[in-house]
Design a protein around this motif. Structure first.
Motif, PDB file in Angstrom:
ATOM      1  N   LEU A   1       0.851  -1.177   0.000  1.00 45.85           N
ATOM      2  CA  LEU A   1       0.000   0.000   0.000  1.00 45.85           C
ATOM      3  C   LEU A   1       0.891   1.232   0.000  1.00 45.85           C
ATOM      4  N   LYS A   2       0.750   2.063  -1.024  1.00 43.45           N
ATOM      5  CA  LYS A   2       1.597   3.239  -1.185  1.00 43.45           C
ATOM      6  C   LYS A   2       0.952   4.473  -0.561  1.00 43.45           C
ATOM      7  N   GLN A   3       1.735   5.506  -0.382  1.00 47.28           N
ATOM      8  CA  GLN A   3       1.259   6.720   0.267  1.00 47.28           C
ATOM      9  C   GLN A   3       0.121   7.374  -0.503  1.00 47.28           C
ATOM     10  N   ASN A   4       0.112   7.213  -1.811  1.00 46.69           N
ATOM     11  CA  ASN A   4      -0.934   7.847  -2.621  1.00 46.69           C
ATOM     12  C   ASN A   4      -2.228   7.044  -2.656  1.00 46.69           C
ATOM     13  N   GLY A   5      -2.298   5.937  -1.891  1.00 39.76           N
ATOM     14  CA  GLY A   5      -3.515   5.154  -1.822  1.00 39.76           C
ATOM     15  C   GLY A   5      -3.572   3.990  -2.794  1.00 39.76           C
ATOM     16  N   ASP A   6      -2.500   3.776  -3.558  1.00 39.97           N
ATOM     17  CA  ASP A   6      -2.458   2.649  -4.499  1.00 39.97           C
ATOM     18  C   ASP A   6      -2.026   1.375  -3.787  1.00 39.97           C
ATOM     19  N   LEU A   7      -2.768   0.304  -4.019  1.00 42.72           N
ATOM     20  CA  LEU A   7      -2.369  -1.026  -3.556  1.00 42.72           C
ATOM     21  C   LEU A   7      -1.837  -1.768  -4.774  1.00 42.72           C
ATOM     22  N   VAL A   8      -0.529  -2.052  -4.780  1.00 43.15           N
ATOM     23  CA  VAL A   8       0.106  -2.691  -5.932  1.00 43.15           C
ATOM     24  C   VAL A   8       0.533  -4.107  -5.573  1.00 43.15           C
TER      25      VAL A   8
ATOM     26  N   ASN B   1      -8.449   7.315  -4.102  1.00 51.08           N
ATOM     27  CA  ASN B   1      -7.984   8.604  -4.608  1.00 51.08           C
ATOM     28  C   ASN B   1      -7.872   9.593  -3.452  1.00 51.08           C
ATOM     29  N   SER B   2      -6.733   9.547  -2.776  1.00 47.59           N
ATOM     30  CA  SER B   2      -6.546  10.382  -1.590  1.00 47.59           C
ATOM     31  C   SER B   2      -6.400  11.859  -1.920  1.00 47.59           C
ATOM     32  N   LYS B   3      -6.231  12.192  -3.200  1.00 47.67           N
ATOM     33  CA  LYS B   3      -6.086  13.591  -3.602  1.00 47.67           C
ATOM     34  C   LYS B   3      -7.426  14.247  -3.937  1.00 47.67           C
ATOM     35  N   SER B   4      -8.490  13.469  -3.819  1.00 49.65           N
ATOM     36  CA  SER B   4      -9.807  14.003  -4.143  1.00 49.65           C
ATOM     37  C   SER B   4     -10.155  15.171  -3.226  1.00 49.65           C
ATOM     38  N   ASN B   5     -10.789  16.198  -3.786  1.00 52.02           N
ATOM     39  CA  ASN B   5     -11.216  17.354  -2.997  1.00 52.02           C
ATOM     40  C   ASN B   5     -12.678  17.263  -2.585  1.00 52.02           C
ATOM     41  N   GLU B   6     -13.306  16.161  -2.937  1.00 54.64           N
ATOM     42  CA  GLU B   6     -14.711  15.972  -2.616  1.00 54.64           C
ATOM     43  C   GLU B   6     -14.878  15.410  -1.205  1.00 54.64           C
ATOM     44  N   LEU B   7     -16.117  15.328  -0.746  1.00 54.45           N
ATOM     45  CA  LEU B   7     -16.413  14.780   0.573  1.00 54.45           C
ATOM     46  C   LEU B   7     -16.028  13.311   0.659  1.00 54.45           C
ATOM     47  N   TYR B   8     -16.204  12.593  -0.465  1.00 53.55           N
ATOM     48  CA  TYR B   8     -15.857  11.181  -0.532  1.00 53.55           C
ATOM     49  C   TYR B   8     -14.746  10.960  -1.550  1.00 53.55           C
ATOM     50  N   SER B   9     -13.918   9.952  -1.321  1.00 54.32           N
ATOM     51  CA  SER B   9     -12.848   9.596  -2.249  1.00 54.32           C
ATOM     52  C   SER B   9     -13.222   8.338  -3.023  1.00 54.32           C
ATOM     53  N   PRO B  10     -13.061   8.336  -4.338  1.00 58.28           N
ATOM     54  CA  PRO B  10     -13.369   7.146  -5.138  1.00 58.28           C
ATOM     55  C   PRO B  10     -12.427   5.982  -4.802  1.00 58.28           C
ATOM     56  N   VAL B  11     -12.993   4.797  -4.743  1.00 56.66           N
ATOM     57  CA  VAL B  11     -12.208   3.577  -4.544  1.00 56.66           C
ATOM     58  C   VAL B  11     -12.346   2.717  -5.798  1.00 56.66           C
ATOM     59  N   LYS B  12     -11.205   2.311  -6.352  1.00 54.59           N
ATOM     60  CA  LYS B  12     -11.218   1.487  -7.550  1.00 54.59           C
ATOM     61  C   LYS B  12     -10.588   0.131  -7.270  1.00 54.59           C
ATOM     62  N   ILE B  13     -11.153  -0.893  -7.889  1.00 56.23           N
ATOM     63  CA  ILE B  13     -10.530  -2.209  -7.913  1.00 56.23           C
ATOM     64  C   ILE B  13     -10.044  -2.392  -9.347  1.00 56.23           C
ATOM     65  N   GLY B  14      -8.731  -2.421  -9.534  1.00 57.54           N
ATOM     66  CA  GLY B  14      -8.203  -2.325 -10.889  1.00 57.54           C
ATOM     67  C   GLY B  14      -8.545  -0.947 -11.427  1.00 57.54           C
ATOM     68  N   GLN B  15      -9.245  -0.901 -12.553  1.00 55.66           N
ATOM     69  CA  GLN B  15      -9.678   0.373 -13.143  1.00 55.66           C
ATOM     70  C   GLN B  15     -11.164   0.637 -12.919  1.00 55.66           C
ATOM     71  N   ARG B  16     -11.832  -0.241 -12.178  1.00 54.75           N
ATOM     72  CA  ARG B  16     -13.277  -0.131 -11.973  1.00 54.75           C
ATOM     73  C   ARG B  16     -13.593   0.535 -10.647  1.00 54.75           C
ATOM     74  N   GLU B  17     -14.352   1.629 -10.686  1.00 54.27           N
ATOM     75  CA  GLU B  17     -14.766   2.302  -9.466  1.00 54.27           C
ATOM     76  C   GLU B  17     -15.905   1.507  -8.826  1.00 54.27           C
ATOM     77  N   VAL B  18     -15.711   1.108  -7.561  1.00 57.13           N
ATOM     78  CA  VAL B  18     -16.699   0.259  -6.898  1.00 57.13           C
ATOM     79  C   VAL B  18     -17.399   0.963  -5.738  1.00 57.13           C
ATOM     80  N   ALA B  19     -16.817   2.055  -5.243  1.00 59.28           N
ATOM     81  CA  ALA B  19     -17.431   2.752  -4.102  1.00 59.28           C
ATOM     82  C   ALA B  19     -16.730   4.082  -3.881  1.00 59.28           C
ATOM     83  N   ASN B  20     -17.323   4.897  -3.035  1.00 59.24           N
ATOM     84  CA  ASN B  20     -16.677   6.096  -2.524  1.00 59.24           C
ATOM     85  C   ASN B  20     -16.581   5.947  -1.014  1.00 59.24           C
ATOM     86  N   ILE B  21     -15.450   6.344  -0.452  1.00 56.76           N
ATOM     87  CA  ILE B  21     -15.289   6.280   0.999  1.00 56.76           C
ATOM     88  C   ILE B  21     -15.076   7.694   1.528  1.00 56.76           C
TER      89      ILE B  21
END
Length: 230
Positions: free
Chosen positions: A137-144, A156-176
């Protein structure tokens, strides 16, 4: 005086041994610590709410801190609850002795069906799911992947929104929910959670989400500077 000196000579190696074990812990030492800490919360683990991916949206940001002890390192434990205050995740954690602020510790989290282990070093966070080494798990939120060649999941820890998008591979599955957003009691951790996620996607989503929830306020001593880019 001679007796005192002889006593100090005898005791010193034992003190050095215990300090080193808690400064540069071996895998055996870490496993022992995990087992001992887990025994202390066994009743809480047995009381965990059985849930599946259909109930993942019940996970909240509410964390009940149960214990914090200091000695040779710092140990912590607690429970993440559902929006109905039901226990969904039990965790234990430890920070080992360190002369600097470099990360040196672990978090072990358990649900009714899975367990997640995060070994934190200054070089990065190694993530295990159900006792299987999964990736870094990297500092930018990537799990490699372990060879660092494949992106498994990301927040996406750089998101400026209330929630951050979570992707599995390239597919967005949720916002946290973002860590610095105001958290209300019984507030859901997720928004726009996909209904068709697979078992593997659920495990990866949980591995990122549990870490995101715990690292904010509950385990700063363990997590501090842990997720450096690898």
């Amino acid at each position: 005086m001679l007796v005192a000196l002889l006593g100090a000579v005898v005791i010193a190696p034992f003190i050095f041994y215990f300090v080193v074990r808690n400064w540069q812990p071996s895998s055996t030492k870490i496993n022992k610590d995990v087992n001992e800490l887990t025994l202390g919360v066994q009743d809480d683990i047995e009381a965990l709410l059985p849930w599946d991916e259909d109930e993942l949206e019940l996970l909240s940001y509410d964390v009940i801190k149960q214990a914090k002890k200091r000695g040779l390192g710092t140990t912590l434990s607690g429970t993440i609850t559902s929006i109905y205050q039901e226990p969904m995740v039990v965790y234990v954690g430890k920070k080992y002795m360190n002369l600097s602020k470099k990360a040196n510790g672990f978090i072990y989290a358990v649900t009714a069906h899975h367990d997640f282990f995060y070994r934190m070093r200054n070089s990065g966070v190694t993530v295990y799911i159900d006792e299987k080494e999964v990736g870094y798990l990297k500092q930018n939120g990537d799990l490699v992947s372990m060879d660092r060649k494949k992106l498994l999941a990301s927040v996406n820890s750089k998101s400026n929104e209330l929630y951050s998008p979570v992707k599995i591979g390239q597919r967005e599955v949720a916002n946290i929910r973002r860590p610095k957003a105001a958290i209300k009691t019984n507030e859901r951790a997720f928004d726009h959670l996909k209904k068709d996620i697979s078992k593997d996607e659920e495990r990866l989503l949980l591995s990122l989400s549990i870490y995101e929830i715990l690292k904010q306020d509950i385990l700063p001593a363990v997590v501090d500077k842990a997720a450096q880019t690898v």
